[in-house]
Design an enzyme around this catalytic site. Structure first.
Site, PDB file in Angstrom:
ATOM      1  N   ASN A 155      96.311  67.404 -83.799  1.00 21.42           N
ATOM      2  CA  ASN A 155      97.389  68.162 -84.447  1.00 21.42           C
ATOM      3  C   ASN A 155      98.509  68.572 -83.494  1.00 21.42           C
ATOM      4  O   ASN A 155      99.676  68.560 -83.841  1.00 21.42           O
ATOM      5  CB  ASN A 155      96.821  69.386 -85.183  1.00 21.42           C
ATOM      6  CG  ASN A 155      96.109  70.352 -84.261  1.00 21.42           C
ATOM      7  OD1 ASN A 155      95.518  69.962 -83.257  1.00 21.42           O
ATOM      8  ND2 ASN A 155      96.151  71.622 -84.589  1.00 21.42           N
ATOM      9  N   PRO A 212      82.506  59.428 -81.818  1.00 25.24           N
ATOM     10  CA  PRO A 212      81.083  59.080 -81.846  1.00 25.24           C
ATOM     11  C   PRO A 212      80.658  58.094 -80.752  1.00 25.24           C
ATOM     12  O   PRO A 212      79.467  57.979 -80.468  1.00 25.24           O
ATOM     13  CB  PRO A 212      80.896  58.435 -83.226  1.00 25.24           C
ATOM     14  CG  PRO A 212      82.033  58.947 -84.047  1.00 25.24           C
ATOM     15  CD  PRO A 212      83.174  59.125 -83.095  1.00 25.24           C
ATOM     16  N   VAL A 214      82.827  57.118 -77.377  1.00 26.82           N
ATOM     17  CA  VAL A 214      83.184  57.569 -76.024  1.00 26.82           C
ATOM     18  C   VAL A 214      83.019  59.086 -75.875  1.00 26.82           C
ATOM     19  O   VAL A 214      82.624  59.583 -74.828  1.00 26.82           O
ATOM     20  CB  VAL A 214      84.599  57.074 -75.646  1.00 26.82           C
ATOM     21  CG1 VAL A 214      85.699  57.830 -76.366  1.00 26.82           C
ATOM     22  CG2 VAL A 214      84.812  57.157 -74.138  1.00 26.82           C
ATOM     23  N   GLU A 253      86.737  75.543 -79.776  1.00 27.27           N
ATOM     24  CA  GLU A 253      87.755  76.182 -80.636  1.00 27.27           C
ATOM     25  C   GLU A 253      87.817  75.371 -81.915  1.00 27.27           C
ATOM     26  O   GLU A 253      88.190  74.217 -81.896  1.00 27.27           O
ATOM     27  CB  GLU A 253      89.101  76.215 -79.897  1.00 27.27           C
ATOM     28  CG  GLU A 253      90.059  77.257 -80.471  1.00 27.27           C
ATOM     29  CD  GLU A 253      90.896  76.723 -81.615  1.00 27.27           C
ATOM     30  OE1 GLU A 253      90.449  76.833 -82.775  1.00 27.27           O
ATOM     31  OE2 GLU A 253      91.976  76.194 -81.358  1.00 27.27           O
ATOM     32  N   CYS A 287      95.451  75.122 -86.379  1.00 26.33           N
ATOM     33  CA  CYS A 287      94.272  75.948 -86.636  1.00 26.33           C
ATOM     34  C   CYS A 287      94.647  77.392 -86.958  1.00 26.33           C
ATOM     35  O   CYS A 287      93.868  78.131 -87.547  1.00 26.33           O
ATOM     36  CB  CYS A 287      93.336  75.903 -85.440  1.00 26.33           C
ATOM     37  SG  CYS A 287      94.123  76.341 -83.886  1.00 26.33           S
ATOM     38  N   GLU A 468      90.163  81.313 -74.306  1.00 22.87           N
ATOM     39  CA  GLU A 468      91.028  80.630 -73.338  1.00 22.87           C
ATOM     40  C   GLU A 468      92.195  81.557 -73.028  1.00 22.87           C
ATOM     41  O   GLU A 468      92.582  82.371 -73.856  1.00 22.87           O
ATOM     42  CB  GLU A 468      91.537  79.309 -73.928  1.00 22.87           C
ATOM     43  CG  GLU A 468      90.432  78.317 -74.249  1.00 22.87           C
ATOM     44  CD  GLU A 468      90.915  77.111 -75.048  1.00 22.87           C
ATOM     45  OE1 GLU A 468      90.905  76.011 -74.479  1.00 22.87           O
ATOM     46  OE2 GLU A 468      91.300  77.275 -76.214  1.00 22.87           O
TER      47      GLU A 468
END
Length: 487
Positions: A155, A212, A214, A253, A287, A468
């Site tokens: 995003n 899923p 790397v 997060e 978010c 953070e």
């Protein structure tokens, strides 16, 4: 395919070198729905190479003084700032957001991330206590953890990638970063600046590919003691499972279902434009976006009327259009997911006041297959509805009335998430009281998304683990040791 334009082919950046991959995945331009870029589909082999490069670079980088590391980060910030327009154009094309937003928010904030941590790394102090009666002095030291695994979302691609890379390398760690396979271009462009800034080979390695494959190889690697992840809750569960046998340090997060609480004494002149922004900025794909708006009954109908009018003025357009407030959503699958919530709301008997299925969206012929959706306002919806409980992550917000302060706090807290909230009121006592009772890591009152990078950022409940910020990121990216000396 994208007409006559040659496809952009990205490469992994490992040990200071660009390395081709033997397999690739397609990346789409969200504004046209056409493939325009090929992203390495990396796996275990590439992670092994990155771990080796990061391991080799760690002793030299961690031995540098904070001042030396700070100078390198400052140089990187300057180089990124000099290329701001090029990065903004690339971010917009890759992600679907407007060029205006990338130019005014994403890239400037990415520059600021490097500058901020270049400065904050110089100002940490350690603790010391004396125990004279036993002749002892105790003090603490902090040391870098080692190789940091950093996984960032689609995003705010460069913004959130640099928010992780900057504190990690400032503290003396080496990193392996995996950006989202949907938005890898600006991370790849950043790699070209790293050697120019004086970042030694192996200090920052960027490996592209699918979570899923790397992502799992990175998270489960025994030599990567620390994982910082921003993204969805199911992925975070998987990361927690894979890292459990190695007892890794985790920072997660995970998004939110953020309420706006609008009391009858709110200043609607300020509140309405800010709540439009908090609901629909970046297509609602942040978010911190507002997706549940609680309005006190006495002003509910006035608010709703003005809010819907303002929503209809929030222009959806091609990302390069300077008059567009909103661009395209990230992918066809995501657009379909967001639209499915509108269908569910309608099936539950809710009213869709504007946007999806109500108003007509006009786009140029070339963009007809792009992933566009009008900002949508839903009302007459129950708190138990999936639209009021689940993170939708799109340009869709629900507006509902409330009676009392006590009632709205209970309803605002009645979801599994707890990332951010906004409170609108001119009563200072109420603002403090409500902010304290909300189960939310961040509460903005009479504003939205004004960030102070020194202070903790993160959520409660299912919105994640850890914080953070200046001190919090430093604590996370270092190990603390207490040393006792008897004299």
């Amino acid at each position: 395919m994208a007409g006559t334009e040659a496809l952009l082919i990205l490469e992994n950046f490992i040990g200071g070198k660009f390395l081709p991959c033997n397999s690739y995945v397609d990346s789409y331009d969200p504004s046209t729905g056409e493939v325009y870029c090929r992203v390495p589909n990396s796996g275990k082999e590439e992670i092994e190479a990155a771990v080796e490069a990061a391991r080799e670079a760690f002793p030299g980088w961690s031995a540098r003084s904070p001042q030396e590391r700070s100078q390198v980060l400052t140089r990187l910030a300057d180089l990124l700032e000099q290329s701001l327009e090029e990065f903004a154009q690339a971010e917009s094309k890759d992600q679907g957001k407007t060029v205006t937003l990338a130019r005014t928010m994403d890239i400037p904030r990415s520059v600021q991330n490097f500058r901020f941590f270049a400065s904050s790394i110089l100002h940490h102090t350690s603790e010391c206590t004396q125990m004279d009666h036993v002749g002892c002095l105790h003090y603490t030291v902090r040391t870098p953890v080692g190789i940091a695994g950093l996984i960032s979302p689609w995003n705010l691609p460069l913004y959130l990638l640099t928010w992780k890379i900057a504190p990690a390398i400032a503290a003396g760690n080496t990193v392996i970063a995996k950006p989202s396979e949907l938005t890898s271009v600006t991370a790849w462009m950043l790699c070209k600046l790293l050697p120019k800034a004086g970042i030694p080979p192996g200090v920052v390695n960027i490996v592209f590919g699918m979570g899923p494959i790397v992502g799992e190889a990175l998270v489960s690697h025994p030599e990567v003691p620390l994982i910082s992840f921003t993204g969805s809750q199911p992925t975070a569960e998987r990361i927690t499972q894979l890292s459990a046998p190695h007892c890794k340090k985790l920072s997660l997060e995970l998004g939110g279902k953020n309420p706006a609480i609008i009391f009858e004494d709110a200043n609607l002149e300020e509140c309405i434009p800010a709540t439009i922004r908090s609901s629909f900025t970046n297509q609602g794909e942040i978010c911190l976006c507002t997706s549940r708006i609680f309005v006190q009954k006495s002003i509910y109908s006035e608010f709703l009327k003005r809010f819907v009018e303002a929503t209809r003025k929030w222009k959806v357009g091609i990302p390069s259009d300077p008059s567009a407030s909103m661009g395209a959503l990230i992918s066809k699958a995501h657009l379909e997911k967001v639209r499915s919530y509108v269908k569910k709301a309608r099936a539950e008997g809710a009213q869709i006041l504007c946007g999806e299925g109500v108003d007509k969206l006009s786009l140029p012929p070339r963009n007809q297959a792009g992933y566009f959706m009008l900002p949508t306002v839903i009302t007459d919806i129950k708190d138990e509805s999936c639209c009021m409980k689940e993170e939708i992550f799109g340009p869709l917000t629900c507006v509902v009335p409330f009676d009392s302060e006590e009632e709205v706090i209970k309803r605002a807290n009645g979801v599994k998430y707890g990332l951010a909230a906004t409170v609108w009121s001119s009563n200072v006592g109420r603002v403090h009281r409500v902010a304290k009772k909300l189960q939310s890591g961040l509460v903005w009152t009479n504003c939205w998304l004004i960030r102070e990078l020194n202070l903790p950022f993160g959520g409660m409940k299912s919105s994640g683990i850890g914080r953070e910020g200046a001190k919090d990121s430093y604590d996370f990216f270092t190990e603390i040791k207490t040393i006792t000396v008897k004299h």
